[in-house]
Design a protein around this motif. Structure first.
Motif, PDB file in Angstrom:
ATOM      1  N   ALA A 160     -12.169  -3.466   6.497  1.00 42.53           N
ATOM      2  CA  ALA A 160     -11.419  -2.212   6.397  1.00 42.53           C
ATOM      3  C   ALA A 160     -10.223  -2.006   6.446  1.00 42.53           C
ATOM      4  CB  ALA A 160     -12.373  -1.226   7.169  1.00 42.53           C
ATOM      5  N   ASP A 161      -9.379  -1.458   5.638  1.00 38.81           N
ATOM      6  CA  ASP A 161      -8.115  -0.934   6.172  1.00 38.81           C
ATOM      7  C   ASP A 161      -8.378   0.432   6.814  1.00 38.81           C
ATOM      8  OD1 ASP A 161      -6.221  -2.706   5.018  1.00 38.81           O
ATOM      9  OD2 ASP A 161      -6.933  -1.911   2.944  1.00 38.81           O
ATOM     10  N   ARG A 162      -9.426   1.226   6.317  1.00 34.93           N
ATOM     11  CA  ARG A 162      -9.815   2.295   6.825  1.00 34.93           C
ATOM     12  C   ARG A 162     -11.252   2.576   7.006  1.00 34.93           C
ATOM     13  NH1 ARG A 162      -7.732   7.863   4.645  1.00 34.93           N
ATOM     14  NH2 ARG A 162      -7.408   6.622   2.778  1.00 34.93           N
ATOM     15  N   ILE A 163     -11.760   3.279   8.107  1.00 42.50           N
ATOM     16  CA  ILE A 163     -13.068   3.308   8.197  1.00 42.50           C
ATOM     17  C   ILE A 163     -13.542   5.062   8.141  1.00 42.50           C
ATOM     18  CG2 ILE A 163     -15.072   3.459   9.477  1.00 42.50           C
ATOM     19  CD1 ILE A 163     -14.409   0.769  10.524  1.00 42.50           C
ATOM     20  N   MET A 164     -14.047   5.600   7.196  1.00 42.29           N
ATOM     21  CA  MET A 164     -14.486   6.806   7.252  1.00 42.29           C
ATOM     22  C   MET A 164     -16.023   6.844   7.937  1.00 42.29           C
ATOM     23  SD  MET A 164     -12.123   8.466   6.049  1.00 42.29           S
ATOM     24  CE  MET A 164     -10.888   8.579   4.857  1.00 42.29           C
ATOM     25  N   LEU A 165     -15.894   7.572   9.011  1.00 37.12           N
ATOM     26  CA  LEU A 165     -17.047   7.821   9.754  1.00 37.12           C
ATOM     27  C   LEU A 165     -17.897   9.003   9.556  1.00 37.12           C
ATOM     28  CD1 LEU A 165     -18.893   6.485  11.707  1.00 37.12           C
ATOM     29  CD2 LEU A 165     -17.665   7.151  13.794  1.00 37.12           C
ATOM     30  N   PHE A 166     -18.800   9.221   9.140  1.00 33.96           N
ATOM     31  CA  PHE A 166     -19.381  10.390   8.617  1.00 33.96           C
ATOM     32  C   PHE A 166     -20.331  10.976   9.700  1.00 33.96           C
ATOM     33  CE2 PHE A 166     -18.214   8.518   4.395  1.00 33.96           C
ATOM     34  CZ  PHE A 166     -17.587   9.629   3.828  1.00 33.96           C
ATOM     35  N   SER A 167     -20.662  12.091   9.632  1.00 33.50           N
ATOM     36  CA  SER A 167     -21.822  12.936  10.565  1.00 33.50           C
ATOM     37  C   SER A 167     -23.142  12.640  10.002  1.00 33.50           C
ATOM     38  CB  SER A 167     -21.433  14.388  10.480  1.00 33.50           C
ATOM     39  OG  SER A 167     -21.615  14.845   9.272  1.00 33.50           O
ATOM     40  N   ALA A 168     -24.239  13.161  10.735  1.00 41.37           N
ATOM     41  CA  ALA A 168     -25.337  13.068   9.942  1.00 41.37           C
ATOM     42  C   ALA A 168     -25.406  13.987   8.981  1.00 41.37           C
ATOM     43  CB  ALA A 168     -26.502  13.602  11.011  1.00 41.37           C
TER      44      ALA A 168
ATOM     45  N   MET B 199       0.745  -1.113  -0.029  1.00 38.74           N
ATOM     46  CA  MET B 199       0.072  -0.128  -0.061  1.00 38.74           C
ATOM     47  C   MET B 199       0.716   1.289   0.119  1.00 38.74           C
ATOM     48  SD  MET B 199      -3.122   0.292   2.469  1.00 38.74           S
ATOM     49  CE  MET B 199      -2.966  -1.324   3.270  1.00 38.74           C
ATOM     50  N   GLY B 200       1.019   1.746  -1.181  1.00 36.30           N
ATOM     51  CA  GLY B 200       1.766   3.161  -1.246  1.00 36.30           C
ATOM     52  C   GLY B 200       0.753   4.353  -0.771  1.00 36.30           C
ATOM     53  N   ASN B 201       1.445   5.430  -0.759  1.00 36.94           N
ATOM     54  CA  ASN B 201       0.646   6.352  -0.322  1.00 36.94           C
ATOM     55  C   ASN B 201       0.400   7.457  -1.358  1.00 36.94           C
ATOM     56  OD1 ASN B 201      -1.342   7.356   1.576  1.00 36.94           O
ATOM     57  ND2 ASN B 201       0.206   7.355   3.419  1.00 36.94           N
ATOM     58  N   ASP B 202      -0.065   6.862  -2.524  1.00 37.17           N
ATOM     59  CA  ASP B 202       0.246   7.564  -3.773  1.00 37.17           C
ATOM     60  C   ASP B 202      -1.012   8.557  -4.173  1.00 37.17           C
ATOM     61  OD1 ASP B 202      -0.372   4.891  -6.173  1.00 37.17           O
ATOM     62  OD2 ASP B 202      -1.365   5.389  -4.344  1.00 37.17           O
ATOM     63  N   GLY B 203      -2.090   8.614  -3.367  1.00 37.02           N
ATOM     64  CA  GLY B 203      -3.166   9.233  -3.649  1.00 37.02           C
ATOM     65  C   GLY B 203      -4.057   8.630  -4.728  1.00 37.02           C
TER      66      GLY B 203
ATOM     67  N   GLY C  94      -6.315  -1.377  10.931  1.00 38.99           N
ATOM     68  CA  GLY C  94      -4.986  -2.242  10.980  1.00 38.99           C
ATOM     69  C   GLY C  94      -4.358  -1.910  12.416  1.00 38.99           C
ATOM     70  N   ASP C  95      -4.434  -0.461  12.735  1.00 38.60           N
ATOM     71  CA  ASP C  95      -3.570  -0.109  13.976  1.00 38.60           C
ATOM     72  C   ASP C  95      -4.247  -0.882  15.260  1.00 38.60           C
ATOM     73  OD1 ASP C  95      -2.079   1.366  12.277  1.00 38.60           O
ATOM     74  OD2 ASP C  95      -3.062   3.192  13.136  1.00 38.60           O
ATOM     75  N   HIS C  96      -5.726  -1.301  15.057  1.00 40.44           N
ATOM     76  CA  HIS C  96      -6.236  -1.954  16.063  1.00 40.44           C
ATOM     77  C   HIS C  96      -6.096  -3.394  16.120  1.00 40.44           C
ATOM     78  CE1 HIS C  96      -7.758   2.250  15.947  1.00 40.44           C
ATOM     79  NE2 HIS C  96      -8.076   2.355  17.140  1.00 40.44           N
ATOM     80  N   ILE C  97      -6.572  -4.006  15.082  1.00 35.83           N
ATOM     81  CA  ILE C  97      -6.797  -5.351  14.904  1.00 35.83           C
ATOM     82  C   ILE C  97      -5.774  -6.135  14.074  1.00 35.83           C
ATOM     83  CG2 ILE C  97      -9.033  -5.468  15.718  1.00 35.83           C
ATOM     84  CD1 ILE C  97      -9.818  -5.982  12.764  1.00 35.83           C
ATOM     85  N   GLY C  98      -4.801  -5.339  13.620  1.00 32.00           N
ATOM     86  CA  GLY C  98      -3.808  -5.911  12.471  1.00 32.00           C
ATOM     87  C   GLY C  98      -4.522  -5.998  10.936  1.00 32.00           C
ATOM     88  N   THR C  99      -3.498  -6.587  10.196  1.00 37.05           N
ATOM     89  CA  THR C  99      -4.087  -6.593   8.609  1.00 37.05           C
ATOM     90  C   THR C  99      -4.735  -7.874   8.392  1.00 37.05           C
ATOM     91  OG1 THR C  99      -1.708  -6.685   8.081  1.00 37.05           O
ATOM     92  CG2 THR C  99      -2.728  -4.470   8.219  1.00 37.05           C
ATOM     93  N   GLU C 100      -4.090  -8.843   9.141  1.00 31.89           N
ATOM     94  CA  GLU C 100      -4.639 -10.304   8.731  1.00 31.89           C
ATOM     95  C   GLU C 100      -6.146 -10.296   9.173  1.00 31.89           C
ATOM     96  OE1 GLU C 100      -3.142 -12.823   6.803  1.00 31.89           O
ATOM     97  OE2 GLU C 100      -1.872 -11.071   6.377  1.00 31.89           O
ATOM     98  N   ARG C 101      -6.974 -10.854   8.473  1.00 29.62           N
ATOM     99  CA  ARG C 101      -8.396 -11.032   8.691  1.00 29.62           C
ATOM    100  C   ARG C 101      -8.970 -12.628   8.746  1.00 29.62           C
ATOM    101  NH1 ARG C 101      -9.667  -5.526   8.590  1.00 29.62           N
ATOM    102  NH2 ARG C 101      -7.828  -4.652   9.209  1.00 29.62           N
TER     103      ARG C 101
END
Ligand SMILES: Nc1ncnc2c1ncn2[C@@H]1O[C@H](COP(=O)(O)OP(=O)(O)OP(=O)(O)O)[C@@H](O)[C@H]1O
Ligand SMILES: [Mg+2]
Lengths: 275, 291
Positions: free
Chosen positions: A208-216, A1-5, A228-235
């Motif tokens: 998810a790799d990343r969750i985007m939590l939206f407002s109302a 996963m690069g950060n190439d946008g 991944g920071d919480h539960i690791g990348t293996e699923r």
């Protein structure tokens, strides 16, 4: 996963114009995010906040009122086969059988030969586990199989990004879990970038790799959770019963409950109170 | 699912628990129960049988009315008289030619109206500008009664074949085009969006998605419209014609030849019924995937 946008959502807002009696609604408020190639992104947020709308803007099926979306450096101006879409409702064609529905995904491609198309059709049939059902009519297979078929057809078109709007929403818990596991596998092997909308917090964390939590409504990005920071990348499925998983789930549920209350308030203010 | 052993052994049903062993079969509902139950089910065989019974009842009532002279003979001919007269017409009076010309008129007008209505209806559903320009006009003409147009078609086209075809065409086209546009509009948005997200251009979406998706309901609407054609045919043939089933009926009326009038009507009924059943059969075969 690069950060190439790979996908750039750049200050997107959306307002639906007034229509008859209904006033104009602002659905998305200045949302920006960067998504890397191969990333699995979840849109999570209260009902009616604008998740589907944002996803459709990324897919070119809806236009933004302000801002723009860049896919691999190019502005998104309309739908094409680079932005594959898996819908919540059953979207396979009843007049075609299973294998022809998969072939339909490649019908308008001219970058590959006919032989290659046939090879890919068989490959995706196998990948989603529908081997043996090639000649079945779509309304003779189960709901879970139909969603797998929709995924196969969408992958066959060779998209750069897979947009999935609550694709497992209509399925029972067991089928849903089974498909989640398969999807994780498919995403790993196909290296696809995925944007996936769901209401289900556990589904969100598992995928998810990343969750985007939206407002109302109007949707703004409230929180960005790197799972991944919480539960690791293996699923493996077992991850769903770990302490870390529960902790993350509870903390997200805390936020979403507050959001749900907020949503009700918005509805009441908007005069849309239930009878 | 776990199997539960009955702790009391197999003593049969106590008041407080299900019995062990195989349960007795639930009795199948009788045909009568199925037919009279609210939204009950049926088989094709019973359906056909019911249809035949319905016709038989109608015939019986009709025969009774004539036999007991409830209705005077010159107003209502007996079924036998009508069938006999129909046979005579067919064998001795070249009625087959009249049937032929009527069928030809109906189908020609119907095909001409379908050929225009299908593309136009699809375009109306696809492009707002086409719809905006044409729908109000079509809606307006649609409400004009066809008989009111007869004088105009005669002035414009005389009393030849053209005026009859034009009349039938006007009677069906303006209804059909709106039905077709609706069929196309009812194609689920997801289908269209699937097309666009696998890279189909609009013309390809039309050909490969909208057309097959709308086809079953379109065929149904064509079938219904074909029936209307027959309604207008009689008007056209009564007003200005020297051939066709309508002409035969109308000239028989002048001499109060009731059996002949009814024979003509019967002929139309039979042709319409057979055509309709044939198209339904095609529909069932071609669109088996709907079931
Ligand atoms: N075409 C439209 N015209 C007007 N309003 C719309 C349109 N589409 C969506 N909306 C409104 O925009 C808001 C957001 O809709 P959207 O479908 O994006 O929400 P969502 O987050 O996907 O909701 P859900 O979780 O229930 O699927 C809703 O209030 C909806 O009523
Ligand atoms: Mg939605």
């Amino acid at each position: 996963m690069g950060n190439d946008g790979f996908i750039l959502i750049d200050r997107v807002s959306k307002e639906f114009a007034a229509h008859g009696k209904s006033a104009a609604v602002r659905v998305i408020e200045n949302v920006s995010m960067t998504i890397a190639r191969g990333e699995f992104i979840i849109f999570l947020g209260p009902s009616g906040c604008g998740k589907t709308t944002l996803m459709r803007i990324v897919g070119g099926l809806e236009t933004a009122s302000c801002g723009q979306v860049l896919l691999d450096g190019a502005t998104v101006i309309g739908p094409d086969r680079k932005k594959g879409m898996v819908f919540q409702s059953y979207s396979s064609f009843p007049w075609l059988d299973v294998i022809d529905n998969i072939r339909f995904g490649m019908r308008f491609r001219d970058d590959i030969s006919a032989a290659e198309k046939e090879r890919l059709a068989q490959y995706y049939l196998e990948l989603v586990g529908l081997r043996g059902f090639e000649t079945y009519r779509v309304n003779r297979i189960s709901g879970g199989m139909r969603q797998r078929l929709a995924i196969a057809r969408t992958l066959a078109a060779g998209p750069d990004v897979l947009l999935m709007d609550e694709p497992f929403g209509a399925l029972d818990a067991q089928n849903r879990e089974f498909l989640q596991e398969q999807l994780v596998g498919i995403q790993k092997s196909e290296q696809k970038t995925v944007i996936f909308v769901t209401h289900d917090v556990e589904e969100a964390i598992f995928l998810a790799d990343r969750i985007m939590l939206f407002s109302a409504r109007p949707a703004r990005v409230l929180q960005e959770i790197r799972v991944g920071d919480h539960i690791g990348t293996e699923r493996p499925l077992a991850v769903k019963s770990t302490q870390a998983f529960f902790a993350l789930r509870n903390s997200i549920l805390d936020v979403t409950r507050k959001l749900a209350l907020q949503t009700e308030k918005i509805m009441l203010q908007g005069g849309m109170s239930p009878a | 699912m776990t199997e539960q052993r009955d702790p009391h052994g197999s003593e049969g049903s106590g008041p407080d628990g299900p019995a062990s062993g195989a349960a007795p079969p639930v009795p199948e509902p009788t045909v009568w129960q199925q037919l009279t139950g609210f939204r009950g089910s049926t088989t094709r065989g019973t359906d056909i049988a019911l249809g035949v019974i319905g016709f038989a009842l109608l015939l019986a009532i009709w025969s009774g009315l004539v036999a007991f002279e409830v209705v005077p003979k010159q107003y209502l001919a007996s079924p036998q008289a009508v069938v006999v007269r129909l046979w005579e017409l067919l064998t001795r009076y070249e009625f087959l030619d009249d049937i032929g010309i009527s069928v030809y008129r109906v189908w020609l007008a119907f095909l001409l109206s379908a050929i225009v209505a299908i593309p136009l209806g699809i375009l109306m559903s696809s492009f707002r500008i086409v719809n905006g320009l044409t729908e109000p006009i079509i809606d307006f003409i649609r409400y004009l009664p066809v008989p009111a147009l007869v004088p105009l078609t005669v002035i414009w086209l005389g009393i030849g074949e053209a005026s009859k075809i034009a009349l039938l065409w006007m009677g069906t086209f303006f209804q059909l085009v709106l039905l077709i546009a609706d069929d196309a509009r009812r194609v689920p948005r997801e289908y269209v969006e699937v097309g666009m997200t696998v890279g189909a251009r609009p013309s390809q979406v039309l050909r490969h998605i909208i057309l097959p998706a709308m086809l079953p309901s379109m065929v149904d609407n064509l079938r219904i419209t074909l029936g209307w054609c027959w309604t207008y045919l009689i008007i056209a043939e009564i007003v200005a014609s020297d051939s066709g089933i309508g002409y035969v009926i109308w000239s028989a009326r002048r001499y109060v030849k009731t059996p002949e009038v009814m024979a003509g009507i019967l002929a139309i009924g039979v042709i319409g019924f057979l055509t309709d059943q044939f198209i339904r059969w095609l529909h069932r075969r071609a669109f088996a995937y709907l079931r």
